[in-house]
Scaffold this active site. Structure first.
Site, mmCIF file in Angstrom:
data_model
loop_
_atom_site.group_PDB
_atom_site.id
_atom_site.type_symbol
_atom_site.label_atom_id
_atom_site.label_comp_id
_atom_site.label_asym_id
_atom_site.label_seq_id
_atom_site.Cartn_x
_atom_site.Cartn_y
_atom_site.Cartn_z
ATOM 1 N N GLY A 90 0.810 -1.224 0.000
ATOM 2 C CA GLY A 90 0.000 0.000 0.000
ATOM 3 C C GLY A 90 0.834 1.260 0.000
ATOM 4 N N ASP A 123 -2.285 6.779 2.802
ATOM 5 C CA ASP A 123 -1.800 7.788 1.856
ATOM 6 C C ASP A 123 -0.599 7.307 1.040
ATOM 7 O OD1 ASP A 123 0.149 7.709 3.767
ATOM 8 O OD2 ASP A 123 -0.008 9.823 4.361
ATOM 9 N N ARG A 181 6.078 -13.101 0.908
ATOM 10 C CA ARG A 181 5.735 -13.348 2.309
ATOM 11 C C ARG A 181 4.816 -14.555 2.409
ATOM 12 N NH1 ARG A 181 5.434 -7.516 3.723
ATOM 13 N NH2 ARG A 181 6.426 -6.510 1.958
ATOM 14 N N ASP A 250 1.818 -11.424 6.923
ATOM 15 C CA ASP A 250 2.266 -10.571 5.810
ATOM 16 C C ASP A 250 3.636 -9.961 6.114
ATOM 17 O OD1 ASP A 250 0.441 -9.257 7.723
ATOM 18 O OD2 ASP A 250 1.054 -7.430 6.704
HETATM 19 P P1 AMP Z 1 2.491 -2.868 7.988
HETATM 20 O O1 AMP Z 1 1.824 -2.656 9.300
HETATM 21 O O2 AMP Z 1 3.511 -1.822 7.658
HETATM 22 O O3 AMP Z 1 3.021 -4.258 7.831
HETATM 23 O O4 AMP Z 1 1.366 -2.671 6.891
HETATM 24 C C1 AMP Z 1 0.204 -3.432 6.814
HETATM 25 C C2 AMP Z 1 -0.551 -3.095 5.548
HETATM 26 O O5 AMP Z 1 -0.975 -1.719 5.572
HETATM 27 C C3 AMP Z 1 0.254 -3.264 4.271
HETATM 28 O O6 AMP Z 1 -0.628 -3.701 3.269
HETATM 29 C C4 AMP Z 1 0.725 -1.861 3.997
HETATM 30 O O7 AMP Z 1 1.036 -1.651 2.638
HETATM 31 C C5 AMP Z 1 -0.463 -1.036 4.441
HETATM 32 N N1 AMP Z 1 -0.071 0.335 4.815
HETATM 33 C C6 AMP Z 1 0.617 0.687 5.917
HETATM 34 N N2 AMP Z 1 0.792 2.021 5.956
HETATM 35 C C7 AMP Z 1 0.220 2.543 4.848
HETATM 36 C C8 AMP Z 1 0.063 3.860 4.304
HETATM 37 N N3 AMP Z 1 0.555 4.937 4.914
HETATM 38 N N4 AMP Z 1 -0.602 3.972 3.141
HETATM 39 C C9 AMP Z 1 -1.101 2.904 2.502
HETATM 40 N N5 AMP Z 1 -0.999 1.647 2.971
HETATM 41 C C10 AMP Z 1 -0.344 1.452 4.115
HETATM 42 MG MG MG Z 2 3.987 -5.210 6.449
#
Ligand code: AMP
Ligand code: MG
Length: 491
Positions: A90, A123, A181, A250
């Site tokens: 994301g 974002d 993953r 993930d």
């Molecule tokens: P994480 O907690 O970093 O492992 O992220 C979990 C999910 O949320 C993943 O699919 C990320 O790509 C998405 N994600 C985290 N932060 C953002 C952001 N600021 N904008 C878009 N997607 C996000």
């Molecule tokens: Mg992640």
């Protein structure tokens, strides 16, 4: 001269369902704040050119380099035990892959480079603090000899991201042997797309486990290999006091690298129940729970692979259980062997495990600093008068009682005191990324645009096993008012 990336992309040649093609979103005013020059060279990139304004534009996602095939990867995942059928990159975009100097294929990914079809409500951006944290901790893990994604660069974007307040935006260039993953397999499993699972498994075998290409049952062997690497990885985390903080499926890499440094932290005083992450209210990802969660995540991977094992589901399940059964023993062997080294034992005898457990129990009771206790135990092995290990204990007499038994045990081995000390210092780091140091560095960068503390911390952590007399303060645990009680996700 333009920056040349010798891309050789393979993931973007997989079927369209594996990713979304999407370019990074240009940013206002990129400024390079850190380039990992040695890593650039390792990747076949020219560090001088990466440090030019054009290089900064590429590392910020403002310019897409020739040969890149930017994609956001699709994946699903269990987050804190809850299944989410679609997550995906994301806020990360894979520019492409290069073959490094050792012949290993490496992903070059921008993290924080703008929205993708997987952004949901996010974002697509990253704030400077979490980017610096990931840079510091991932490179520290690398220096500690633990499999990990790495950090090639950090740039500020010249834009703000809105979190609880407006914060400077940044992009991290992350290097991984791949970004595949457990959740990537889950993405296809939940869609009952067995052909995609097979394609993905074949890709993973070629890329990460080429020895298995000619195995009799390659998909069974693949599961066994991933189980072995994860078991070893989690053992290594425990041996340095690392808490990942968000071990969702993930965030569990198929190649066995540590990935996704969000609310991760190293513990100061030893406490098996330690949790730092603000969102881990139940302690699911507490320090000592990590092996159990590792196996839970691998069980989710096994479920995805069942259709490749056998058409007979019961048979497939029995085979998977058999393979998963190896996790505990592999973990335990790696963990116990690591602990024996940490206390300076060259051989294995009855009673060792209990002796070491008694030390850990005493450390927990006495709030002994995990890192310093083991490091200073190495000094005590070299010189019985060295008293810094006992000084870690609230009640030093507890340590003395234990140390008496330990000295009797090491006396049974022929190695000299100096030899033992050297061996212990080679596995017990002096320097870890202490939370209060990481926080201080981030504050200086975010509030004062001062990167000198960041540079110095990164430099110290690059040599964690050296004494570095000029930097002893970096080994100190936090004072009571410096203690970091909570860490936060990088979102
Ligand atoms: P994480 O907690 O970093 O492992 O992220 C979990 C999910 O949320 C993943 O699919 C990320 O790509 C998405 N994600 C985290 N932060 C953002 C952001 N600021 N904008 C878009 N997607 C996000
Ligand atoms: Mg992640």
């Amino acid at each position: 001269m333009t920056v040349h990336f010798p891309f050789q992309n393979s993931y973007s040649a997989l079927p369209d369902s594996f990713f979304a093609r999407v370019a990074p979103t240009p940013v206002a005013a990129p400024r390079l704040i850190k380039l990992n020059r040695l890593l650039a060279v390792q990747l076949g990139l020219d560090p001088d050119l990466l440090e030019t304004p054009e290089g900064a534009e590429i590392l910020a996602g403002k310019t897409v380099p020739a040969g890149a095939d930017p994609i956001a990867m699709a994946y699903a995942g269990h987050q804190f035990g809850q299944f989410v059928p679609q997550l995906g990159d994301g806020r990360a975009i894979l520019l492409g892959e290069v073959i490094d100097r050792d012949g290993i294929r490496r992903d070059i990914q921008l993290k924080g480079s703008g929205p993708t079809p997987f952004s949901r409500r996010g974002d697509g951006r990253a704030a400077l603090g979490p980017v610096l944290r990931e840079y510091i901790v991932s490179e520290a893990m690398y220096a500690l000899g633990i499999a990990t994604t790495r950090s090639l660069a950090a740039v500020v974007t010249g834009e703000h991201v809105i979190r609880e307040t407006a914060l400077p935006g940044a992009v991290l260039t992350r290097i991984a042997s791949s970004h595949i993953r457990v959740g990537t397999f889950q993405f296809f499993a939940v869609r009952r797309d067995t052909e995609a699972i097979r394609r993905l498994a074949d890709h993973v075998i070629v890329r990460h486990y080429p020895d298995l290409l000619h195995a009799e049952r390659p998909y069974h062997a693949l599961l066994a290999a991933v189980v072995a690497r994860q078991a070893d990885l989690v053992a290594r985390w425990l041996l340095v006091g690392f808490i990942h903080g968000v071990m969702n499926t993930d965030n569990t890499s198929i190649s066995g690298e540590t990935i996704d440094y969000g609310p991760c932290a190293f513990m100061d005083s030893y406490n098996p129940a330690q949790v730092f992450s603000s969102i881990d209210e139940m302690g699911r990802y507490a320090y000592a729970n990590q092996p159990r969660i590792g196996l839970w995540n691998l069980t989710r991977l096994a479920e995805c692979l069942l259709p490749l094992f056998s058409d007979d589901q019961e048979k497939a399940i029995a085979e998977a259980q058999d393979i998963l059964g190896a996790f505990s023993e592999t973990f335990s062997n790696a963990y116990q062997a690591g602990l024996r080294k940490k206390v300076g034992l060259f051989t294995e005898r009855d009673g060792d495990e209990a002796l070491i457990q008694d030390l850990l129990d005493a450390m927990a009771k006495n709030q002994a600093d995990f890192t310093l206790t083991f490091r200073k135990l190495g000094d005590a092995a070299g010189d019985p008068a060295a008293g810094d290990a006992r000084a870690q204990f609230m009640d030093p007499a507890t340590f003395d009682e234990w140390a008496g038994r330990w000295r009797e045990r090491i006396a049974l081995e022929p190695q000299s005191a100096a030899e033992r000390q050297a061996a212990m210092h080679a596995v017990n780091p002096m320097f870890i990324p202490r939370n209060h140091r990481v926080e201080a560095v981030i504050q200086a960068a975010v509030n004062d645009d001062d990167y000198a503390p960041f540079e110095e911390l990164v430099k110290v952590l690059a040599k964690p096993f050296e004494d570095q007399p000029d930097h002893v303060a970096y080994a100190d645990p936090p004072l009571p008012d410096q203690r970091v009680l909570q860490t936060f996700c990088g979102t």
